[in-house]
Design a protein around this motif. Sequence first.
Motif, mmCIF file in Angstrom:
data_model
loop_
_atom_site.group_PDB
_atom_site.id
_atom_site.type_symbol
_atom_site.label_atom_id
_atom_site.label_comp_id
_atom_site.label_asym_id
_atom_site.label_seq_id
_atom_site.Cartn_x
_atom_site.Cartn_y
_atom_site.Cartn_z
ATOM 1 N N VAL A 131 0.854 -1.188 0.000
ATOM 2 C CA VAL A 131 0.000 0.000 0.000
ATOM 3 C C VAL A 131 0.888 1.236 0.000
ATOM 4 O O VAL A 131 2.091 1.150 0.235
ATOM 5 C CB VAL A 131 -0.931 0.031 1.237
ATOM 6 C CG1 VAL A 131 -1.936 -1.086 1.187
ATOM 7 C CG2 VAL A 131 -0.133 -0.020 2.507
ATOM 8 N N ARG A 132 0.292 2.377 -0.248
ATOM 9 C CA ARG A 132 1.063 3.615 -0.209
ATOM 10 C C ARG A 132 1.255 4.054 1.231
ATOM 11 O O ARG A 132 0.373 3.889 2.064
ATOM 12 C CB ARG A 132 0.344 4.713 -0.985
ATOM 13 C CG ARG A 132 0.438 4.511 -2.467
ATOM 14 C CD ARG A 132 -0.051 5.735 -3.182
ATOM 15 N NE ARG A 132 0.139 5.563 -4.612
ATOM 16 C CZ ARG A 132 -0.533 6.225 -5.520
ATOM 17 N NH1 ARG A 132 -1.422 7.107 -5.163
ATOM 18 N NH2 ARG A 132 -0.303 6.030 -6.792
ATOM 19 N N ALA B 88 4.615 2.218 -3.768
ATOM 20 C CA ALA B 88 3.897 1.424 -2.772
ATOM 21 C C ALA B 88 4.920 0.669 -1.926
ATOM 22 O O ALA B 88 5.206 -0.492 -2.174
ATOM 23 C CB ALA B 88 2.939 0.467 -3.454
ATOM 24 N N SER B 89 5.477 1.367 -0.934
ATOM 25 C CA SER B 89 6.518 0.734 -0.121
ATOM 26 C C SER B 89 5.978 0.196 1.199
ATOM 27 O O SER B 89 6.592 -0.661 1.808
ATOM 28 C CB SER B 89 7.645 1.734 0.164
ATOM 29 O OG SER B 89 7.134 2.818 0.907
ATOM 30 N N ALA B 90 4.842 0.704 1.652
ATOM 31 C CA ALA B 90 4.284 0.225 2.913
ATOM 32 C C ALA B 90 3.651 -1.150 2.715
ATOM 33 O O ALA B 90 3.189 -1.484 1.630
ATOM 34 C CB ALA B 90 3.257 1.214 3.446
ATOM 35 N N ILE B 91 3.641 -1.919 3.793
ATOM 36 C CA ILE B 91 3.152 -3.297 3.747
ATOM 37 C C ILE B 91 2.057 -3.480 4.789
ATOM 38 O O ILE B 91 2.192 -3.027 5.923
ATOM 39 C CB ILE B 91 4.303 -4.283 4.055
ATOM 40 C CG1 ILE B 91 5.363 -4.260 2.968
ATOM 41 C CG2 ILE B 91 3.810 -5.691 4.269
ATOM 42 C CD1 ILE B 91 4.889 -4.796 1.654
ATOM 43 N N HIS B 92 0.968 -4.143 4.403
ATOM 44 C CA HIS B 92 -0.043 -4.597 5.351
ATOM 45 C C HIS B 92 -0.032 -6.116 5.332
ATOM 46 O O HIS B 92 -0.270 -6.734 4.306
ATOM 47 C CB HIS B 92 -1.438 -4.093 4.966
ATOM 48 C CG HIS B 92 -1.628 -2.634 5.226
ATOM 49 N ND1 HIS B 92 -2.846 -2.029 5.104
ATOM 50 C CD2 HIS B 92 -0.775 -1.667 5.613
ATOM 51 C CE1 HIS B 92 -2.728 -0.744 5.405
ATOM 52 N NE2 HIS B 92 -1.476 -0.503 5.697
ATOM 53 N N LEU B 93 0.266 -6.695 6.472
ATOM 54 C CA LEU B 93 0.332 -8.143 6.600
ATOM 55 C C LEU B 93 -0.940 -8.597 7.322
ATOM 56 O O LEU B 93 -1.195 -8.147 8.436
ATOM 57 C CB LEU B 93 1.585 -8.503 7.396
ATOM 58 C CG LEU B 93 1.921 -9.963 7.563
ATOM 59 C CD1 LEU B 93 3.426 -10.118 7.505
ATOM 60 C CD2 LEU B 93 1.427 -10.481 8.884
#
Length: 134
Positions: free
Chosen positions: A15-16, A29-34
């Motif tokens: 995600v952004r 889009a470097s952010a991550i939602h796990l």
Amino acid sequence: MATTIPESEVEITAVRSQGAGGQNVNKVASAIHLRFDIQRSSLPQEHKERLLALRDQRISRDGVLVIKAQTHRSQELNRAEAWGRLQELVESVARPPKVRRPTRPTLASRVRRLQSKKMRSEAKLLRRREDPAQ
């Protein structure tokens, strides 16, 4: 006892990154939602129960744990950080909880408590005597 989580049970979404005001910081889009579904996971039942009993805002009511990582500019580093946090959380739950037996206070601690109570009450009496309003 190392509890490993299969990668097939974890859903990772890019995600952004969000800035302070909610704006998109960069177009990459470097952010991550796990996302990790606790109920459907292959963890032992007692581990699932302990995870669901945690007071953690990242765990939703339906038992889905969402870990967000956006501190790094690289997607791989954010992915590794989120995965590490998930493993850390599962490891902490996998350890059996300490059984604490109730202990009686020692004589010294009881004496200290009584002395401090006595000192507080004496100070209160002195304040009442000095207070002209009463």
